[in-house]
Design a protein around this motif. Sequence first.
Motif, PDB file in Angstrom:
ATOM      1  N   LYS A 124      11.649  -0.811   0.037  1.00 20.70           N
ATOM      2  CA  LYS A 124      11.347  -1.674   1.176  1.00 20.70           C
ATOM      3  C   LYS A 124      12.652  -2.093   1.845  1.00 20.70           C
ATOM      4  O   LYS A 124      13.547  -2.608   1.185  1.00 20.70           O
ATOM      5  CB  LYS A 124      10.563  -2.914   0.746  1.00 20.70           C
ATOM      6  CG  LYS A 124      10.131  -3.759   1.923  1.00 20.70           C
ATOM      7  CD  LYS A 124       9.240  -4.890   1.517  1.00 20.70           C
ATOM      8  CE  LYS A 124       8.919  -5.683   2.770  1.00 20.70           C
ATOM      9  NZ  LYS A 124       8.571  -7.027   2.495  1.00 20.70           N
ATOM     10  N   ASP A 127       0.869  -4.479  -1.398  1.00 25.21           N
ATOM     11  CA  ASP A 127      -0.333  -5.028  -0.769  1.00 25.21           C
ATOM     12  C   ASP A 127      -0.590  -4.322   0.560  1.00 25.21           C
ATOM     13  O   ASP A 127       0.187  -3.457   0.981  1.00 25.21           O
ATOM     14  CB  ASP A 127      -0.218  -6.547  -0.607  1.00 25.21           C
ATOM     15  CG  ASP A 127       0.907  -6.987   0.312  1.00 25.21           C
ATOM     16  OD1 ASP A 127       1.604  -6.136   0.903  1.00 25.21           O
ATOM     17  OD2 ASP A 127       1.105  -8.204   0.436  1.00 25.21           O
ATOM     18  N   LEU A 128      -1.671  -4.682   1.222  1.00 29.54           N
ATOM     19  CA  LEU A 128      -2.057  -3.996   2.461  1.00 29.54           C
ATOM     20  C   LEU A 128      -1.025  -4.126   3.569  1.00 29.54           C
ATOM     21  O   LEU A 128      -0.922  -3.266   4.433  1.00 29.54           O
ATOM     22  CB  LEU A 128      -3.420  -4.501   2.946  1.00 29.54           C
ATOM     23  CG  LEU A 128      -4.602  -4.125   2.046  1.00 29.54           C
ATOM     24  CD1 LEU A 128      -5.882  -4.795   2.550  1.00 29.54           C
ATOM     25  CD2 LEU A 128      -4.763  -2.625   1.964  1.00 29.54           C
ATOM     26  N   ASP A 129      -0.237  -5.204   3.556  1.00 22.78           N
ATOM     27  CA  ASP A 129       0.801  -5.414   4.569  1.00 22.78           C
ATOM     28  C   ASP A 129       2.137  -4.794   4.172  1.00 22.78           C
ATOM     29  O   ASP A 129       3.120  -4.919   4.907  1.00 22.78           O
ATOM     30  CB  ASP A 129       1.021  -6.913   4.812  1.00 22.78           C
ATOM     31  CG  ASP A 129      -0.193  -7.579   5.411  1.00 22.78           C
ATOM     32  OD1 ASP A 129      -0.952  -6.910   6.128  1.00 22.78           O
ATOM     33  OD2 ASP A 129      -0.373  -8.788   5.154  1.00 22.78           O
ATOM     34  N   ASN A 130       2.196  -4.153   2.992  1.00 22.19           N
ATOM     35  CA  ASN A 130       3.447  -3.598   2.463  1.00 22.19           C
ATOM     36  C   ASN A 130       4.536  -4.657   2.320  1.00 22.19           C
ATOM     37  O   ASN A 130       5.713  -4.362   2.454  1.00 22.19           O
ATOM     38  CB  ASN A 130       3.955  -2.438   3.321  1.00 22.19           C
ATOM     39  CG  ASN A 130       3.100  -1.209   3.180  1.00 22.19           C
ATOM     40  OD1 ASN A 130       2.645  -0.886   2.082  1.00 22.19           O
ATOM     41  ND2 ASN A 130       2.857  -0.531   4.278  1.00 22.19           N
ATOM     42  N   SER A 131       4.125  -5.889   2.044  1.00 22.31           N
ATOM     43  CA  SER A 131       5.075  -6.993   1.907  1.00 22.31           C
ATOM     44  C   SER A 131       5.433  -7.284   0.457  1.00 22.31           C
ATOM     45  O   SER A 131       6.577  -7.611   0.156  1.00 22.31           O
ATOM     46  CB  SER A 131       4.502  -8.264   2.524  1.00 22.31           C
ATOM     47  OG  SER A 131       4.299  -8.080   3.899  1.00 22.31           O
ATOM     48  N   GLN A 134      -0.098   3.218  -5.212  1.00 26.88           N
ATOM     49  CA  GLN A 134      -0.297   2.076  -4.312  1.00 26.88           C
ATOM     50  C   GLN A 134      -0.011   0.779  -5.061  1.00 26.88           C
ATOM     51  O   GLN A 134      -0.896   0.187  -5.661  1.00 26.88           O
ATOM     52  CB  GLN A 134      -1.714   2.055  -3.748  1.00 26.88           C
ATOM     53  CG  GLN A 134      -2.030   3.234  -2.866  1.00 26.88           C
ATOM     54  CD  GLN A 134      -1.186   3.230  -1.610  1.00 26.88           C
ATOM     55  OE1 GLN A 134      -1.010   2.205  -0.962  1.00 26.88           O
ATOM     56  NE2 GLN A 134      -0.661   4.381  -1.254  1.00 26.88           N
ATOM     57  N   GLN A 148       1.472  -5.914  -5.575  1.00 22.25           N
ATOM     58  CA  GLN A 148       0.249  -6.647  -5.867  1.00 22.25           C
ATOM     59  C   GLN A 148      -0.428  -6.093  -7.115  1.00 22.25           C
ATOM     60  O   GLN A 148      -0.622  -4.882  -7.231  1.00 22.25           O
ATOM     61  CB  GLN A 148      -0.723  -6.579  -4.697  1.00 22.25           C
ATOM     62  CG  GLN A 148      -1.977  -7.392  -4.923  1.00 22.25           C
ATOM     63  CD  GLN A 148      -2.858  -7.441  -3.688  1.00 22.25           C
ATOM     64  OE1 GLN A 148      -2.826  -6.551  -2.846  1.00 22.25           O
ATOM     65  NE2 GLN A 148      -3.639  -8.487  -3.587  1.00 22.25           N
TER      66      GLN A 148
END
Length: 135
Positions: free
Chosen positions: A60, A87-91, A84, A94
């Motif tokens: 990231k 999280d869904l926001d790639n922040s 994966q 998770q």
Amino acid sequence: RYRDGQGGAARCPAESARPVNTTAPCYELCDLDEIADPGSRGFELMLGAETPLRLFVVRKEGVLAAYRNRCPHTGAPLEWLPDQFLDLDNSFIQCAIHGALFRPEDGYCLRGPCVGQSLEPLALEVVDGRIRVFV
């Protein structure tokens, strides 16, 4: 942790050339380009006759980090689908079981049942575009 742009020799280094504070064996995982930014990828390493070591690498904003694929709360694997871990926001990293959120750069838990705990980090480096981990 590793920041894009650092590198060194082509093979796993001699003990004297390894990252600070590691005498652990070195394993090549994949090309750096195989992990998107932001993105993540899981790996299993067979270390003798033991159960495979499950780990993952997260990338990231140019920073790479490697962790054992194990939630500090339950011991369960973190990913909700293969490779994966974000999280869904790639922040944040998770946990698929309880939704705990961990900072990608240091594995520290910010939310969930293991808040204040951290993922177990693994030393890594990138040499000639290949990601290597020390376990």
